[in-house]
Design a protein around this motif. Structure first.
Motif, PDB file in Angstrom:
ATOM      1  N   ILE A  62       0.858  -1.182   0.000  1.00  0.00           N
ATOM      2  CA  ILE A  62       0.000   0.000   0.000  1.00  0.00           C
ATOM      3  C   ILE A  62       0.894   1.233   0.000  1.00  0.00           C
ATOM      4  CG2 ILE A  62      -1.858   1.228   1.188  1.00  0.00           C
ATOM      5  CD1 ILE A  62      -2.686  -1.517   0.173  1.00  0.00           C
ATOM      6  N   GLU A  63       0.919   1.953  -1.106  1.00  0.00           N
ATOM      7  CA  GLU A  63       1.784   3.129  -1.232  1.00  0.00           C
ATOM      8  C   GLU A  63       1.004   4.429  -1.196  1.00  0.00           C
ATOM      9  OE1 GLU A  63       5.605   1.768  -3.725  1.00  0.00           O
ATOM     10  OE2 GLU A  63       3.764   1.837  -4.935  1.00  0.00           O
ATOM     11  N   SER A  64      -0.299   4.365  -1.447  1.00  0.00           N
ATOM     12  CA  SER A  64      -1.132   5.568  -1.406  1.00  0.00           C
ATOM     13  C   SER A  64      -2.580   5.151  -1.150  1.00  0.00           C
ATOM     14  CB  SER A  64      -1.037   6.333  -2.733  1.00  0.00           C
ATOM     15  OG  SER A  64      -1.704   5.609  -3.766  1.00  0.00           O
ATOM     16  N   VAL A  65      -3.418   6.138  -0.875  1.00  0.00           N
ATOM     17  CA  VAL A  65      -4.824   5.840  -0.596  1.00  0.00           C
ATOM     18  C   VAL A  65      -5.535   5.301  -1.831  1.00  0.00           C
ATOM     19  CG1 VAL A  65      -5.030   7.489   1.293  1.00  0.00           C
ATOM     20  CG2 VAL A  65      -5.436   8.253  -1.051  1.00  0.00           C
ATOM     21  N   ASP A  66      -4.975   5.551  -2.998  1.00  0.00           N
ATOM     22  CA  ASP A  66      -5.589   5.017  -4.217  1.00  0.00           C
ATOM     23  C   ASP A  66      -5.617   3.490  -4.186  1.00  0.00           C
ATOM     24  OD1 ASP A  66      -5.993   7.543  -5.292  1.00  0.00           O
ATOM     25  OD2 ASP A  66      -4.049   7.577  -6.300  1.00  0.00           O
ATOM     26  N   SER A  67      -4.677   2.901  -3.450  1.00  0.00           N
ATOM     27  CA  SER A  67      -4.582   1.442  -3.387  1.00  0.00           C
ATOM     28  C   SER A  67      -5.710   0.803  -2.589  1.00  0.00           C
ATOM     29  CB  SER A  67      -3.238   1.034  -2.773  1.00  0.00           C
ATOM     30  OG  SER A  67      -2.165   1.588  -3.489  1.00  0.00           O
ATOM     31  N   ILE A  68      -6.442   1.599  -1.796  1.00  0.00           N
ATOM     32  CA  ILE A  68      -7.477   1.005  -0.937  1.00  0.00           C
ATOM     33  C   ILE A  68      -8.896   1.299  -1.412  1.00  0.00           C
ATOM     34  CG2 ILE A  68      -5.962   0.985   1.073  1.00  0.00           C
ATOM     35  CD1 ILE A  68      -7.314   3.464   2.093  1.00  0.00           C
ATOM     36  N   LYS A  69      -9.025   2.013  -2.523  1.00  0.00           N
ATOM     37  CA  LYS A  69     -10.355   2.338  -3.017  1.00  0.00           C
ATOM     38  C   LYS A  69     -11.138   1.095  -3.400  1.00  0.00           C
ATOM     39  CE  LYS A  69      -9.332   7.031  -4.586  1.00  0.00           C
ATOM     40  NZ  LYS A  69      -9.258   7.960  -5.751  1.00  0.00           N
ATOM     41  N   LYS A  70     -10.412   0.036  -3.794  1.00  0.00           N
ATOM     42  CA  LYS A  70     -11.078  -1.203  -4.192  1.00  0.00           C
ATOM     43  C   LYS A  70     -11.795  -1.877  -3.028  1.00  0.00           C
ATOM     44  CE  LYS A  70      -8.536  -4.936  -4.802  1.00  0.00           C
ATOM     45  NZ  LYS A  70      -8.841  -5.796  -3.652  1.00  0.00           N
ATOM     46  N   ASN A  71     -11.479  -1.464  -1.789  1.00  0.00           N
ATOM     47  CA  ASN A  71     -12.078  -2.088  -0.618  1.00  0.00           C
ATOM     48  C   ASN A  71     -13.377  -1.421  -0.177  1.00  0.00           C
ATOM     49  OD1 ASN A  71      -8.788  -2.339   0.001  1.00  0.00           O
ATOM     50  ND2 ASN A  71      -9.968  -4.211   0.288  1.00  0.00           N
ATOM     51  N   GLU A  72     -13.755  -0.347  -0.808  1.00  0.00           N
ATOM     52  CA  GLU A  72     -14.995   0.329  -0.433  1.00  0.00           C
ATOM     53  C   GLU A  72     -16.213  -0.553  -0.747  1.00  0.00           C
ATOM     54  OE1 GLU A  72     -15.079   4.087  -2.435  1.00  0.00           O
ATOM     55  OE2 GLU A  72     -13.384   4.904  -1.339  1.00  0.00           O
ATOM     56  N   PRO A  73     -17.310  -0.356   0.036  1.00  0.00           N
ATOM     57  CA  PRO A  73     -17.492   0.579   1.152  1.00  0.00           C
ATOM     58  C   PRO A  73     -16.880   0.038   2.440  1.00  0.00           C
ATOM     59  CG  PRO A  73     -19.516  -0.641   0.803  1.00  0.00           C
ATOM     60  CD  PRO A  73     -18.565  -1.087  -0.281  1.00  0.00           C
ATOM     61  N   LEU A  74     -16.507   0.959   3.321  1.00  0.00           N
ATOM     62  CA  LEU A  74     -15.879   0.602   4.594  1.00  0.00           C
ATOM     63  C   LEU A  74     -16.531   1.385   5.732  1.00  0.00           C
ATOM     64  CD1 LEU A  74     -12.187   0.786   3.342  1.00  0.00           C
ATOM     65  CD2 LEU A  74     -13.336  -1.319   4.076  1.00  0.00           C
ATOM     66  N   ASP A  75     -16.496   0.810   6.919  1.00  0.00           N
ATOM     67  CA  ASP A  75     -17.046   1.481   8.095  1.00  0.00           C
ATOM     68  C   ASP A  75     -15.948   1.975   9.033  1.00  0.00           C
ATOM     69  OD1 ASP A  75     -20.032   0.901   7.759  1.00  0.00           O
ATOM     70  OD2 ASP A  75     -19.177  -1.098   7.599  1.00  0.00           O
ATOM     71  N   MET A  76     -14.781   1.335   8.961  1.00  0.00           N
ATOM     72  CA  MET A  76     -13.660   1.729   9.808  1.00  0.00           C
ATOM     73  C   MET A  76     -12.355   1.397   9.103  1.00  0.00           C
ATOM     74  SD  MET A  76     -12.633   0.385  13.661  1.00  0.00           S
ATOM     75  CE  MET A  76     -14.079   1.105  14.429  1.00  0.00           C
ATOM     76  N   ILE A  77     -11.378   2.306   9.223  1.00  0.00           N
ATOM     77  CA  ILE A  77     -10.057   2.071   8.645  1.00  0.00           C
ATOM     78  C   ILE A  77      -9.004   2.312   9.723  1.00  0.00           C
ATOM     79  CG2 ILE A  77      -8.401   2.704   6.867  1.00  0.00           C
ATOM     80  CD1 ILE A  77     -10.682   3.725   5.158  1.00  0.00           C
ATOM     81  N   LEU A  78      -8.117   1.357   9.892  1.00  0.00           N
ATOM     82  CA  LEU A  78      -7.030   1.468  10.855  1.00  0.00           C
ATOM     83  C   LEU A  78      -5.706   1.511  10.100  1.00  0.00           C
ATOM     84  CD1 LEU A  78      -9.465  -0.104  12.290  1.00  0.00           C
ATOM     85  CD2 LEU A  78      -7.786  -0.732  13.997  1.00  0.00           C
TER      86      LEU A  78
END
Length: 223
Positions: A62-78
């Motif tokens: 994970i190098e940027s927030v763009d890498s986690i968009k595929k995980n949406e929708p989310l309720d909590m991120i740690l």
């Protein structure tokens, strides 16, 4: 203010795979939520939980927030990476999407802090918190207090909690008043016959007797 979030059925993303991430996974396992861990490398315990089907593991950098968009929708991120800048970007990303956000290296930018938790049978959790001032001292206090708490909260108490959990549902259907339900549950807590059955590990019999007592209480109360 310490609160106990209801995460049942919620989707939680943990970014990072080190020891701190492993501790966060362990804390979430009893919450009946959907846990996703995204990291290039992870601790053995995280791998084990993934193999057992308890969490979803994505081995990727994970190098940027763009890498986690595929995980949406989310309720909590740690965010529990070693990259302070990335952790802050993840917090900002989470807030823009109305997610609870947490950065392990900076409680001031987080929406909540993680207390040191004493977990007893996945039924009772006792939290010790310094409000993010000193996680080390929270852990130290937990280690000192845990033996005392576990000595007080025995198997009988845990079974009482499980019984009350089941009877609360039935009581809500039968007794319309919160005051009536509370009075019945207090009487159930102190009933000697129910306690004897629970102490003898006869949970089914205790449950049956508790339901009989609920019916009797409802008849006397409601007429």
């Amino acid at each position: 203010m310490i609160v106990d979030l209801n995460l049942k059925g919620k989707r939680v993303l943990i970014i990072g795979g080190g020891r701190e991430a492993a501790r966060k996974v362990d804390a979430l396992l009893s919450q009946q939520c959907d846990i996703v861990v995204a990291a290039e490398k992870v601790e053995p315990s995280i791998n084990e939980h993934s193999s057992n089907g308890k969490i979803n593991l994505e081995l990727r950098k994970i190098e940027s927030v763009d890498s986690i968009k595929k995980n949406e929708p989310l309720d909590m991120i740690l965010a529990v990476t070693d990259d302070r800048k990335l952790n802050r970007e993840i917090v900002q990303y989470a807030r823009a999407r109305n997610c609870y956000a947490y950065a392990a290296d900076d409680p001031e930018v987080s929406d909540f802090s993680h207390p040191a938790v004493i977990n007893i049978g996945d039924v009772v959790q006792v939290a010790i918190s310094t409000g993010g001032r000193s996680p080390l001292m929270s852990k130290t206090l937990r280690e000192k207090v845990e033996p005392v708490v576990k000595n007080v909260i025995n198997g009988l108490i845990l079974d009482q909690i499980k019984l009350h959990e089941q009877l609360r549902v039935s009581a809500q259907e039968i007794l319309p008043s919160p005051a009536q339900r509370k009075k019945f549950l207090v009487s159930l807590r102190d009933d000697e016959e129910v306690l004897k059955l629970l102490d003898a590990k006869k949970f089914s019999e205790a449950n049956r007797l508790a339901n009989e007592l609920l019916d009797e209480y409802a008849q006397k109360t409601l007429g």
